[in-house]
Every structure is written in C-alpha cells, then in structure tokens.
Motif scaffolding. Structure first.
Motif, PDB file in Angstrom:
ATOM      1  N   GLY A   1      14.321  48.284  32.320  1.00 27.22           N
ATOM      2  CA  GLY A   1      14.672  47.803  30.991  1.00 27.22           C
ATOM      3  C   GLY A   1      14.604  48.909  29.955  1.00 27.22           C
ATOM      4  O   GLY A   1      15.498  49.040  29.098  1.00 27.22           O
ATOM      5  N   ARG A   2      13.556  49.726  30.037  1.00 24.77           N
ATOM      6  CA  ARG A   2      13.426  50.843  29.092  1.00 24.77           C
ATOM      7  C   ARG A   2      14.518  51.879  29.316  1.00 24.77           C
ATOM      8  O   ARG A   2      14.970  52.539  28.363  1.00 24.77           O
ATOM      9  N   GLN A   3      14.942  52.026  30.575  1.00 24.13           N
ATOM     10  CA  GLN A   3      16.002  52.985  30.888  1.00 24.13           C
ATOM     11  C   GLN A   3      17.281  52.648  30.136  1.00 24.13           C
ATOM     12  O   GLN A   3      17.958  53.527  29.598  1.00 24.13           O
ATOM     13  N   PHE A   4      17.630  51.375  30.077  1.00 21.17           N
ATOM     14  CA  PHE A   4      18.836  50.962  29.359  1.00 21.17           C
ATOM     15  C   PHE A   4      18.748  51.365  27.882  1.00 21.17           C
ATOM     16  O   PHE A   4      19.686  51.941  27.317  1.00 21.17           O
ATOM     17  N   GLU A   5      17.612  51.068  27.244  1.00 21.59           N
ATOM     18  CA  GLU A   5      17.475  51.375  25.820  1.00 21.59           C
ATOM     19  C   GLU A   5      17.418  52.879  25.583  1.00 21.59           C
ATOM     20  O   GLU A   5      17.972  53.383  24.598  1.00 21.59           O
ATOM     21  N   ARG A   6      16.754  53.592  26.466  1.00 22.45           N
ATOM     22  CA  ARG A   6      16.660  55.044  26.325  1.00 22.45           C
ATOM     23  C   ARG A   6      18.025  55.703  26.479  1.00 22.45           C
ATOM     24  O   ARG A   6      18.363  56.645  25.750  1.00 22.45           O
ATOM     25  N   LEU A   7      18.818  55.201  27.401  1.00 21.30           N
ATOM     26  CA  LEU A   7      20.155  55.752  27.612  1.00 21.30           C
ATOM     27  C   LEU A   7      21.013  55.570  26.366  1.00 21.30           C
ATOM     28  O   LEU A   7      21.787  56.462  25.993  1.00 21.30           O
ATOM     29  N   THR A   8      20.864  54.435  25.707  1.00 23.75           N
ATOM     30  CA  THR A   8      21.591  54.190  24.468  1.00 23.75           C
ATOM     31  C   THR A   8      21.217  55.226  23.413  1.00 23.75           C
ATOM     32  O   THR A   8      22.085  55.754  22.689  1.00 23.75           O
TER      33      THR A   8
ATOM     34  N   ASN B   1      25.234  37.835  32.318  1.00 22.47           N
ATOM     35  CA  ASN B   1      24.528  39.020  31.838  1.00 22.47           C
ATOM     36  C   ASN B   1      24.961  40.230  32.661  1.00 22.47           C
ATOM     37  O   ASN B   1      24.575  40.376  33.823  1.00 22.47           O
ATOM     38  N   LEU B   2      25.737  41.111  32.056  1.00 25.19           N
ATOM     39  CA  LEU B   2      26.262  42.275  32.783  1.00 25.19           C
ATOM     40  C   LEU B   2      25.224  43.377  32.958  1.00 25.19           C
ATOM     41  O   LEU B   2      25.519  44.410  33.564  1.00 25.19           O
ATOM     42  N   LEU B   3      24.015  43.177  32.447  1.00 26.67           N
ATOM     43  CA  LEU B   3      22.908  44.079  32.759  1.00 26.67           C
ATOM     44  C   LEU B   3      22.288  43.737  34.111  1.00 26.67           C
ATOM     45  O   LEU B   3      21.363  44.408  34.553  1.00 26.67           O
ATOM     46  N   ARG B   4      22.808  42.697  34.756  1.00 29.17           N
ATOM     47  CA  ARG B   4      22.340  42.284  36.087  1.00 29.17           C
ATOM     48  C   ARG B   4      23.532  42.227  37.042  1.00 29.17           C
ATOM     49  O   ARG B   4      23.868  41.175  37.580  1.00 29.17           O
ATOM     50  N   PRO B   5      24.205  43.367  37.273  1.00 30.94           N
ATOM     51  CA  PRO B   5      25.488  43.323  37.989  1.00 30.94           C
ATOM     52  C   PRO B   5      25.408  43.424  39.513  1.00 30.94           C
ATOM     53  O   PRO B   5      26.329  42.998  40.201  1.00 30.94           O
ATOM     54  N   CYS B   6      24.325  43.997  40.058  1.00 29.64           N
ATOM     55  CA  CYS B   6      24.336  44.500  41.434  1.00 29.64           C
ATOM     56  C   CYS B   6      24.135  43.404  42.482  1.00 29.64           C
ATOM     57  O   CYS B   6      23.206  42.597  42.379  1.00 29.64           O
ATOM     58  N   ILE B   7      24.976  43.410  43.521  1.00 28.68           N
ATOM     59  CA  ILE B   7      24.856  42.417  44.587  1.00 28.68           C
ATOM     60  C   ILE B   7      23.779  42.792  45.607  1.00 28.68           C
ATOM     61  O   ILE B   7      23.556  42.054  46.562  1.00 28.68           O
ATOM     62  N   ILE B   8      23.099  43.918  45.392  1.00 28.10           N
ATOM     63  CA  ILE B   8      22.001  44.303  46.282  1.00 28.10           C
ATOM     64  C   ILE B   8      20.669  43.900  45.673  1.00 28.10           C
ATOM     65  O   ILE B   8      19.823  43.289  46.355  1.00 28.10           O
ATOM     66  N   ILE B   9      20.467  44.204  44.391  1.00 25.74           N
ATOM     67  CA  ILE B   9      19.139  43.989  43.804  1.00 25.74           C
ATOM     68  C   ILE B   9      19.129  42.987  42.639  1.00 25.74           C
ATOM     69  O   ILE B   9      18.060  42.532  42.242  1.00 25.74           O
ATOM     70  N   ASP B  10      20.293  42.658  42.072  1.00 28.75           N
ATOM     71  CA  ASP B  10      20.335  41.696  40.977  1.00 28.75           C
ATOM     72  C   ASP B  10      20.832  40.327  41.427  1.00 28.75           C
ATOM     73  O   ASP B  10      20.390  39.299  40.933  1.00 28.75           O
ATOM     74  N   LYS B  11      21.796  40.332  42.346  1.00 27.41           N
ATOM     75  CA  LYS B  11      22.329  39.111  42.930  1.00 27.41           C
ATOM     76  C   LYS B  11      22.297  39.245  44.457  1.00 27.41           C
ATOM     77  O   LYS B  11      23.332  39.192  45.123  1.00 27.41           O
ATOM     78  N   PRO B  12      21.109  39.460  45.038  1.00 31.63           N
ATOM     79  CA  PRO B  12      21.028  39.761  46.474  1.00 31.63           C
ATOM     80  C   PRO B  12      21.562  38.657  47.367  1.00 31.63           C
ATOM     81  O   PRO B  12      21.967  38.916  48.508  1.00 31.63           O
ATOM     82  N   GLU B  13      21.591  37.432  46.857  1.00 31.71           N
ATOM     83  CA  GLU B  13      22.115  36.326  47.657  1.00 31.71           C
ATOM     84  C   GLU B  13      23.601  36.510  47.952  1.00 31.71           C
ATOM     85  O   GLU B  13      24.103  36.047  48.984  1.00 31.71           O
ATOM     86  N   ILE B  14      24.324  37.214  47.059  1.00 31.32           N
ATOM     87  CA  ILE B  14      25.750  37.437  47.291  1.00 31.32           C
ATOM     88  C   ILE B  14      25.968  38.323  48.503  1.00 31.32           C
ATOM     89  O   ILE B  14      26.772  38.002  49.398  1.00 31.32           O
ATOM     90  N   SER B  15      25.272  39.447  48.575  1.00 32.72           N
ATOM     91  CA  SER B  15      25.456  40.359  49.707  1.00 32.72           C
ATOM     92  C   SER B  15      25.045  39.698  51.016  1.00 32.72           C
ATOM     93  O   SER B  15      25.728  39.847  52.039  1.00 32.72           O
ATOM     94  N   ARG B  16      23.934  38.970  51.005  1.00 38.15           N
ATOM     95  CA  ARG B  16      23.496  38.320  52.247  1.00 38.15           C
ATOM     96  C   ARG B  16      24.517  37.290  52.706  1.00 38.15           C
ATOM     97  O   ARG B  16      24.796  37.167  53.912  1.00 38.15           O
ATOM     98  N   THR B  17      25.111  36.576  51.756  1.00 42.89           N
ATOM     99  CA  THR B  17      26.099  35.547  52.104  1.00 42.89           C
ATOM    100  C   THR B  17      27.368  36.151  52.670  1.00 42.89           C
ATOM    101  O   THR B  17      27.887  35.689  53.699  1.00 42.89           O
TER     102      THR B  17
ATOM    103  N   SER C   1      20.482  39.372  25.222  1.00 40.59           N
ATOM    104  CA  SER C   1      20.462  38.571  24.001  1.00 40.59           C
ATOM    105  C   SER C   1      20.329  39.461  22.764  1.00 40.59           C
ATOM    106  O   SER C   1      20.995  39.252  21.750  1.00 40.59           O
ATOM    107  N   LYS C   2      19.503  40.501  22.884  1.00 39.01           N
ATOM    108  CA  LYS C   2      19.242  41.384  21.755  1.00 39.01           C
ATOM    109  C   LYS C   2      20.454  42.241  21.396  1.00 39.01           C
ATOM    110  O   LYS C   2      20.783  42.411  20.203  1.00 39.01           O
ATOM    111  N   TYR C   3      21.138  42.783  22.405  1.00 41.97           N
ATOM    112  CA  TYR C   3      22.176  43.776  22.141  1.00 41.97           C
ATOM    113  C   TYR C   3      23.606  43.246  22.233  1.00 41.97           C
ATOM    114  O   TYR C   3      24.511  43.823  21.629  1.00 41.97           O
ATOM    115  N   PHE C   4      23.820  42.167  23.006  1.00 42.83           N
ATOM    116  CA  PHE C   4      25.196  41.754  23.265  1.00 42.83           C
ATOM    117  C   PHE C   4      25.540  40.359  22.750  1.00 42.83           C
ATOM    118  O   PHE C   4      26.681  40.126  22.384  1.00 42.83           O
ATOM    119  N   GLN C   5      24.608  39.448  22.737  1.00 38.87           N
ATOM    120  CA  GLN C   5      24.911  38.131  22.209  1.00 38.87           C
ATOM    121  C   GLN C   5      25.240  38.192  20.736  1.00 38.87           C
ATOM    122  O   GLN C   5      26.067  37.461  20.231  1.00 38.87           O
TER     123      GLN C   5
END
Length: 457
Positions: free
Chosen positions: A306-313, A391-407, A448-452
């Motif tokens: 989470g801090r990485q996202f804000e620091r990158l900005t 939420n596009l800060l949670r895009p990954c099918i390996i670690i954010d949506k792991p159920e997709i890759s397993r399926t 919610s803070k940055y995109f909503q």
C-alpha cells in the motif's frame, strides 16, 4: 478512414517533427512543435483510447510534469541512430500505425483485438543463481531457435504488434540475439538483462542496432545487489551502465521489491543515484512466491505494498525518470494485462503463457500459431474474468484474485510449464487467499481515497 497515402504523409511528417524536437533549444518553439505532433498523431490514431492517451501526454508536457523532462533527455541525449530507430519502431510503428493495424485486425478477425506487446524468453541460460528468481525453476538448457523467434515476431507483426520485451534467463546468452534485433529493425525491443555480459563491444552493438532498450537488474546498492546476485555483481552493473551511458544508448533499471529492500528502492537517494548513472526509466516488480524456492518471507507485506503505491505517486511527481510498477499500475493500464488482454509470454520451451509470472499453458509455438493460442479457451477465459471495473489496485490473478488462476487452470486442463510451478496454486492456496484478503482491505481504502473522488468529480 485515412487513405494509405495520407497515412504515409502523416507518418513522414511526424518523423521529421520528432527529429526536429531533438535539437530545439527554445521552449516556445518546443511547445509549438509537440502541439503539432499531438495534433497529427490524433489524426492518425483510430482508437478512442489512444486519442485520449495522446491528449493526456500533451497535458503532461503543458503542465511541465517531471516525467516529460525524461522525454527531453531521450530526444536530446541519445545517439542519433538510436533516437531515429526508436521513433520509427516504437512511436510510429507500435503506437500509431500498429494501433490502427490492431484495430483493423479486430474488425476483420471475429472481434479479437490483439495485445499491444508480448514477452519472449529466447534462452534460459544464465550465469547467476539468484534466490527467489521467478524463472529459476525452468530448464536452464531450454532455448528457442532463430527460426522460432523469427516466426513468432513475424506472426506478431501481422497482428500489428511491434513491441517485444526480451527476458530469460539472460537474453545475451542467446547466440543469435543480435541477428534477431537486426532483422526485425521495425520492432522495438525492451531487454531485461543482469548486465554482466555488457562490455564495450556489446554496448557498441546495441548502439548500432538502435532498436533495443536494456533494463538492468539491481537490488539496491552493493550490499543488497551482491547478496542476491553474487559478490562483485554490483560493480559489473555499474560498469554496464557507464558503458551504455557513454554509447548514448537508452537504458533503465529493473528492481525486485521485497520485504527487506522496498523502502531503499523507493528512496529519493536511490532514484537520484539511478538518474546520475544515466537511467531514463525504472521498473519495479514485487517478489511473488513462484520460481526458485518460493519464500513467503520475501514477499512485501500488504502494508508495504500500500505504501509503495503512494510512494510511487510521489516519485513520479518529483523525479525526471519514467517509473513503472508491474503490480501497482493497474489503474494506469486498466487492470491485469495478462492472458493476451495487453500481453502474453512465450517461454524458452515455446509454451505460450498468460504472463511471465503465470507458469502454465495449453499451447506451444511449435505446434500452434499465436492467433490460435490467443483465441483458445485458456487465454480467452482469463480475459473474460479480468476485473476491469472494480478496484484496479487489485488486478493480479495470482495474488489479488487467485481464485481466477486456479479456476482457469482446472477448467482448461492447463499444464504447468516447469516442475514446482504448481506450488503457489496447490500448496499455498490458503496463504494467497489470506494475502489477497489483507491487502484488499488496504487497497480498497486507497482506491476510495484516490480514485472514487475522481469518479464523483
């Protein structure tokens, strides 16, 4: 519809204007020329998304955004042949003409829009044995032939793809890698390398081919880099960067973020150091437990991510370097880019994988075409399930949506492309689900803070 003659005139004019930008000293004239470039580029682009991107980039110039200083460095500090080749291969062929060709392909081929680029690993040979290497469990003897790589590139160009990322293994171990670069001089290659094989001769050859932009792996300073990559490696990286800077070849750094080095890699001091060495761009890749000896203790905590996202900005707003983050740039690219949505990976065995970090497949270039693989159920099902509105800060099918890759692995009877690739999907399911849940709570607050607010405005 722009006629072929008008398109060629536009392309020729754009090429001249980009070349003109390289030596303009007056800020007023510079602004006038890039305004004309934006105007002509909009006339050439046929897809609304790219017209919006062109206007967005022009807005960055108009606001004197620090990242645009990096663009000026590219135009003014690069050797002329390298600059001209990049303009032709990347800006003209890939971003403008290639975009339209991909749109035409979509209109002609059952509504399938080709990805913008792909990654290929020509060889798995490597002189390093870095712990946590995402590619460390592949067969180290695996290697694609010149003819196989040539065929893949030709197939890609038929779909309008003129951007190829080269990974590995160490790409410079492939005996004919420069033959590939030279033959496909209408393609821009972004090569990930450990830097150890870059000497005076290699630097000169990179300048001569002109269509390769290296990204050199680094873990921080000498202590951090040598700890993972071996004694003396940091000095070799420094030497490689010096040689590329002297040859006026564009290059950047590639860093793996772990629990232990993420703060260092995101510090002002480190980014300034990379700028001083001559880096024009920098890539951040978060460690994930795949490849050689998966280790959850190396993975950034949800809080660190989470801090990485804000620091990158913050870094993007203050540093004259182009920074990208494979996991945290979901909002920039509209979510996960795997499965052929925006890219795919051809490994050194020829397997066509959804992503360089998704080590499973159903097709291989030795028995299938790229078009067949991209249309096949595995990659198609991934594209259909990718979150594009959540939420596009949670895009990954390996670690954010792991159920997709397993399926998709189960439903499409996919095979794993090396021994141990199944661990993250079969033995670490609880850990990945827990990580996804914990990071999700942090990411939702950031979204919610940055995109909503942007949407409501």
């Amino acid at each position: 519809m722009i006629s072929k003659i008008k398109q060629n005139v536009l392309v020729y004019t754009l090429n001249l204007l980009f070349s003109f930008l390289a030596w303009i000293k007056s800020e007023r004239v510079f602004r006038w020329v890039y305004s004309w470039i934006a105007f002509l580029a909009e006339r050439l682009a046929k897809k609304d998304y790219y017209i919006e991107r062109i206007r967005w980039i022009k807005g960055l110039f108009d606001s004197h955004h620090p990242s645009m200083e990096a663009v000026k460095k590219i135009l003014r500090g690069t050797n002329p042949h390298h600059r001209k080749t990049i303009i032709k291969a990347f800006i003209i062929n890939q971003l403008l003409v290639g975009t339209n060709k991909r749109k035409q392909f979509e209109d002609r081929k059952d509504g399938f829009y080709p990805p913008g680029f792909f990654v290929i690993s020509p060889s798995m040979k490597c002189n390093l044995r870095c712990y946590g290497c995402y590619a460390g469990s592949y067969n180290h003897d695996a290697e694609l032939t010149f003819e196989e790589i040539d065929s893949v590139l030709n197939q890609a160009k038929e779909m309008g793809i003129h951007f190829c990322v080269v990974s590995g293994g160490e790409p410079l171990y492939h005996p004919r890698i420069f033959d590939i670069f030279e033959k496909h001089n209408d393609v821009i290659f972004h090569m990930y390398t450990n830097g150890s094989l870059i000497n005076e001769k290699t630097g000169q050859r990179l300048a001569e081919v002109g269509n390769v932009i290296p990204a050199i792996s680094i873990e921080g300073y000498e202590k951090e880099t040598d700890e993972r990559r071996g004694p003396g490696h940091f000095r070799r990286v420094m030497k490689a960067m010096d040689l590329l800077k002297e040859a006026k070849v564009l290059f950047g750094f590639s860093a793996t973020l772990t629990r232990h080095n993420c703060d260092l890699l995101n510090s002002d001091e480190f980014i300034d150091f990379m700028l001083e060495k001559g880096c024009i761009l920098g890539w951040f890749f978060m460690y994930v437990p795949i490849g050689r000896e998966p280790n959850l203790e190396l993975m950034m905590t949800p809080e660190q991510r989470g801090r990485q996202f804000e620091r990158l900005t913050q870094l993007r707003a203050t540093k004259s370097i182009l920074l990208a983050d494979f996991w945290n740039d979901g909002p920039v690219v509209g979510g996960c880019i795997s499965g052929g949505r925006k890219y795919f990976h051809v490994n050194a065995n020829g397997d066509i994988e959804p992503c360089v970090f998704c080590h499973f497949a159903t097709h291989n270039i030795r028995t299938s075409s790229l078009q067949d693989a991209l249309r096949a159920p595995l990659l198609s099902s991934i594209r259909c399930q990718l979150p594009s509105y959540e939420n596009l800060l949670r895009p990954c099918i390996i670690i954010d949506k792991p159920e997709i890759s397993r399926t998709v692995i189960t439903e499409n009877n996919a095979y794993f492309t090396h021994e141990g690739a199944e661990i993250i999907y079969e033995q670490l399911t609880h850990e990945m689900d827990e990580y996804s849940k914990n990071y999700g709570m942090i990411a939702d607050k950031l979204w919610s803070k940055y995109f909503q607010k942007e949407k409501s405005a």
